[in-house]
Design an enzyme around this catalytic site. Structure first.
Site, PDB file in Angstrom:
ATOM      1  N   PRO A 273       4.600 -74.045 -11.082  1.00 48.26           N
ATOM      2  CA  PRO A 273       4.649 -75.457 -11.020  1.00 48.26           C
ATOM      3  C   PRO A 273       6.263 -76.193 -11.195  1.00 48.26           C
ATOM      4  CG  PRO A 273       3.507 -75.446 -13.054  1.00 48.26           C
ATOM      5  CD  PRO A 273       3.648 -73.458 -12.343  1.00 48.26           C
ATOM      6  N   GLY A 274       7.160 -75.250 -11.812  1.00 47.58           N
ATOM      7  CA  GLY A 274       8.303 -75.590 -12.017  1.00 47.58           C
ATOM      8  C   GLY A 274       8.961 -75.600 -13.200  1.00 47.58           C
ATOM      9  N   GLY A 275       8.657 -75.241 -14.096  1.00 48.82           N
ATOM     10  CA  GLY A 275       9.580 -75.447 -15.748  1.00 48.82           C
ATOM     11  C   GLY A 275       9.940 -74.933 -15.615  1.00 48.82           C
ATOM     12  N   ASP A 293       7.353 -70.825  -3.174  1.00 43.90           N
ATOM     13  CA  ASP A 293       6.043 -70.523  -3.916  1.00 43.90           C
ATOM     14  C   ASP A 293       5.195 -70.326  -2.364  1.00 43.90           C
ATOM     15  OD1 ASP A 293       5.178 -70.312  -7.128  1.00 43.90           O
ATOM     16  OD2 ASP A 293       3.430 -70.885  -4.862  1.00 43.90           O
ATOM     17  N   ASP A 319       4.944 -66.981   1.443  1.00 48.79           N
ATOM     18  CA  ASP A 319       4.611 -65.653   0.741  1.00 48.79           C
ATOM     19  C   ASP A 319       5.451 -64.748   0.762  1.00 48.79           C
ATOM     20  OD1 ASP A 319       2.929 -63.158   0.194  1.00 48.79           O
ATOM     21  OD2 ASP A 319       1.366 -63.805   2.130  1.00 48.79           O
ATOM     22  N   ASP A 345       9.563 -64.691 -11.073  1.00 45.86           N
ATOM     23  CA  ASP A 345       8.341 -65.034 -12.631  1.00 45.86           C
ATOM     24  C   ASP A 345       6.762 -65.077 -11.240  1.00 45.86           C
ATOM     25  OD1 ASP A 345       7.186 -65.570 -14.441  1.00 45.86           O
ATOM     26  OD2 ASP A 345       7.740 -68.251 -14.357  1.00 45.86           O
ATOM     27  N   CYS A 398       4.679 -62.989 -17.516  1.00 44.02           N
ATOM     28  CA  CYS A 398       3.474 -63.441 -18.858  1.00 44.02           C
ATOM     29  C   CYS A 398       2.473 -62.733 -19.454  1.00 44.02           C
ATOM     30  CB  CYS A 398       3.412 -64.925 -19.056  1.00 44.02           C
ATOM     31  SG  CYS A 398       2.049 -65.539 -17.925  1.00 44.02           S
TER      32      CYS A 398
HETATM   33  C1  LIG Z   1       3.882 -67.697 -13.014  1.00 42.80           C
HETATM   34  S1  LIG Z   1       3.701 -68.811 -11.797  1.00 42.80           S
HETATM   35  C2  LIG Z   1       5.046 -69.054 -11.569  1.00 42.80           C
HETATM   36  C3  LIG Z   1       5.513 -70.206 -13.161  1.00 42.80           C
HETATM   37  C4  LIG Z   1       6.915 -70.936 -12.427  1.00 42.80           C
HETATM   38  N1  LIG Z   1       8.413 -70.080 -12.586  1.00 42.80           N
HETATM   39  C5  LIG Z   1       6.778 -72.151 -14.162  1.00 42.80           C
HETATM   40  O1  LIG Z   1       8.203 -71.613 -14.532  1.00 42.80           O
HETATM   41  O2  LIG Z   1       6.321 -72.659 -13.446  1.00 42.80           O
HETATM   42  C6  LIG Z   1       3.605 -67.578 -10.760  1.00 42.80           C
HETATM   43  C7  LIG Z   1       3.336 -68.154  -8.871  1.00 42.80           C
HETATM   44  O3  LIG Z   1       3.615 -67.027  -8.235  1.00 42.80           O
HETATM   45  C8  LIG Z   1       3.068 -67.987  -6.494  1.00 42.80           C
HETATM   46  N2  LIG Z   1       2.636 -66.608  -6.378  1.00 42.80           N
HETATM   47  C9  LIG Z   1       1.384 -65.937  -5.612  1.00 42.80           C
HETATM   48  N3  LIG Z   1       1.910 -64.988  -4.623  1.00 42.80           N
HETATM   49  C10 LIG Z   1       2.953 -65.158  -4.459  1.00 42.80           C
HETATM   50  C11 LIG Z   1       3.376 -64.876  -3.256  1.00 42.80           C
HETATM   51  N4  LIG Z   1       2.347 -64.333  -2.015  1.00 42.80           N
HETATM   52  N5  LIG Z   1       4.797 -65.212  -2.391  1.00 42.80           N
HETATM   53  C12 LIG Z   1       4.729 -66.370  -3.058  1.00 42.80           C
HETATM   54  N6  LIG Z   1       4.661 -66.741  -4.485  1.00 42.80           N
HETATM   55  C13 LIG Z   1       3.171 -66.198  -4.900  1.00 42.80           C
HETATM   56  C14 LIG Z   1       1.398 -69.086  -7.450  1.00 42.80           C
HETATM   57  O4  LIG Z   1       1.550 -69.344  -6.285  1.00 42.80           O
HETATM   58  C15 LIG Z   1       2.617 -69.006  -9.146  1.00 42.80           C
HETATM   59  O5  LIG Z   1       2.798 -70.295  -8.733  1.00 42.80           O
END
Ligand SMILES: C[S@@+](CC[C@H](N)C(=O)[O-])C[C@H]1O[C@@H](n2cnc3c(N)ncnc32)[C@H](O)[C@@H]1O
Length: 462
Positions: A273-275, A293, A319, A345, A398
């Site tokens: 969600p963009g942090g 994302d 994707d 991330d 994480c």
């Molecule tokens: C750990 S979270 C990211 C947190 C973000 N970087 C932050 O700091 O707020 C992982 C993200 O990967 C996205 N994700 C999962 N599979 C993906 C894919 N195949 N392509 C792009 N994004 C993907 C998920 O929707 C999720 O929002």
């Protein structure tokens, strides 16, 4: 809470309110364990019926607590019951844990915890459960008062983790596993990220003090302030106008590793969600960030967060794991330029943030880890050709599991001739064969893994 006139089901108004709260907590836990729902989603569904924010807060506290300490509560219940409950009575079982958790860990008066939990059974349409719950909870209370006897079924271990995950952590971190599991079962702190583009950390700490909030600076992250007690974001001075955001200290370590000059093209892959997107833009003014994302839904809070902070980025849904391995993604909108910096991330087991999401302990399966690692590898392979030769990629999860962290990096380095590790010269975390790991609770932070790779100059771009 005072009892008033009789309400529906023959309950006084006070008891009805207490029963509604326990019911919402039990159904939230039942949705997580029985339907595999995420805790925050289940909480919203069952909590919205409650109008008083104090009741919603109690539901949250109970549901989080039950999922944190489930093995302990199961142990108590097993020691007090002659027969187990049938799978179709998961709601009653969850209600029992809700009652036990209140008696074991909360300051709710014992008589209220028992009578309101028992009253809730009628709302479930299972009147037989009322006498069952009454007997078990009163028995627990009696045994607890006679502590000399010991509590029934109290588990020998100190942690409350599923066995498969405890074993993996013990294998990966033999000396630290017990401590990090205990840390994962604690309440996490609320950590703020001061917008250093607008004011200093000290200046913001003074603004906090002016409204009676105290916080300590985190040595490892220059923008981080750890609040002594969590508060609603609306109580934070300047939150609405972008002076501050909420972000764990370890999550704040990523942006500094990027080192993006003004004009640098930065790909924030898996950005929602963009942090971290916002932190990159606060830290590196003038950087041009493309935030990608898979989830359109999760990109909405990213957009809102950037708007609140007065920041902008190119935001795209895509994707990143799609396509054939090794094929450049030249047709994808995000792949229209070479990038100087990349932040990956990636989706992972989230085993480093269990203290914030205790449902992860019960939703994750051992069979999830290999597919997650495979997706991480696919995303790495997909974006790498779009890193400019001489450019740098920061890899973050994480997770506490080596398969998703240094083993992933070792495998990538082996199959990617133009990738080199760039060691992290930092004063936090512990060195891994590649990259560094912060274990949950270390310096008060969540569990995160970081590695940095550079693409050798002279490599061919798509
Ligand atoms: C750990 S979270 C990211 C947190 C973000 N970087 C932050 O700091 O707020 C992982 C993200 O990967 C996205 N994700 C999962 N599979 C993906 C894919 N195949 N392509 C792009 N994004 C993907 C998920 O929707 C999720 O929002």
């Amino acid at each position: 809470m005072s009892d008033g006139a009789d309400g529906p089901g023959g309950l006084t108004a006070g008891k009805q309110r207490g029963a509604e709260t326990r019911l919402a907590a039990a159904l939230t836990v039942a949705d997580v364990l029985g339907k595999g729902r995420a805790l925050d989603v289940a909480l919203v569904q069952h909590g919205t019926r409650l109008t008083d924010p104090r009741d919603r807060a109690l539901v949250q506290e109970i549901a989080y607590g039950v999922l944190r300490f489930l093995p302990r509560l199961r142990g108590y219940a097993a020691g007090l019951m002659v027969h187990g409950l049938k799978p179709r009575d998961l709601d009653v079982e969850c209600l029992l844990w809700v009652g036990l958790y209140q008696l074991d860990a909360l300051r709710v008066p014992a008589h209220a915890a028992v009578s309101q939990t028992v009253a809730t059974a009628r709302w479930l349409g299972k009147p037989w459960a009322a006498s069952f719950l009454n007997a078990v909870l009163r028995n627990f209370q009696r045994r607890r008062q006679q502590r000399l006897e010991g509590l029934p079924g109290e588990p020998a271990t100190h942690h409350c983790f599923p066995e498969w995950l405890a074993k993996r952590l013990q294998y990966a971190w033999p000396e630290d596993a017990e401590c990090l599991m205990q840390e994962s079962d604690r309440h996490p702190p609320m950590t703020l990220r001061v917008n250093l583009a607008r004011l200093t950390r000290r200046a913001y700490a003074e603004q906090l003090a002016a409204v009676g909030l105290t916080a300590r600076p985190l040595a490892q992250a220059p923008a981080a302030l750890v609040l002594d007690r969590p508060v609603d974001v609306t109580a934070l001075p300047g939150f609405a106008t972008g002076l501050v955001s909420v972000q764990d200290g370890a999550a704040q370590l990523a942006a500094a590793l990027l080192g993006a000059r003004p004009g640098a093209q930065v790909l924030d892959a898996c950005a929602a969600p963009g942090g971290k997107t916002a932190h990159i833009l606060e830290s590196w003014p003038g950087a041009e960030v493309t935030a990608v994302d898979l989830s359109r839904e999760r990109l909405q809070p990213l957009r809102e967060g950037l708007a609140r902070l007065g920041l902008s980025a190119r935001v795209l849904a895509a994707d990143l794991a799609a396509g054939r391995p090794g094929d450049p993604a030249t047709a994808d909108p995000w792949a229209d330029r070479p990038y100087d910096r990349m932040l990956l991330d990636l989706p992972c087991s989230a085993t480093g943030v269990i203290r914030r999401h205790p449902d992860i302990k019960w939703l994750r399966r051992p069979t999830d880890i290999a597919p997650l690692a495979a997706t991480q590898g696919r995303i790495l392979d997909r974006v790498w050709p779009h890193l400019r030769p001489g450019g740098m990629l920061v890899y973050v999860t994480c997770s506490l599991l080596p398969e998703e962290n240094h083993e992933q990096m070792l495998a990538f380095l082996q199959r990617t001739p133009d990738a080199r590790e760039q060691p992290l010269e930092v004063a936090w975390g512990r060195a891994c064969p590649v990259g560094r790991q912060v274990l949950t609770g270390e310096d008060g932070m969540d569990g995160f893994y970081f590695a940095r790779l550079t693409r050798t100059a002279g490599a061919a771009s798509p």
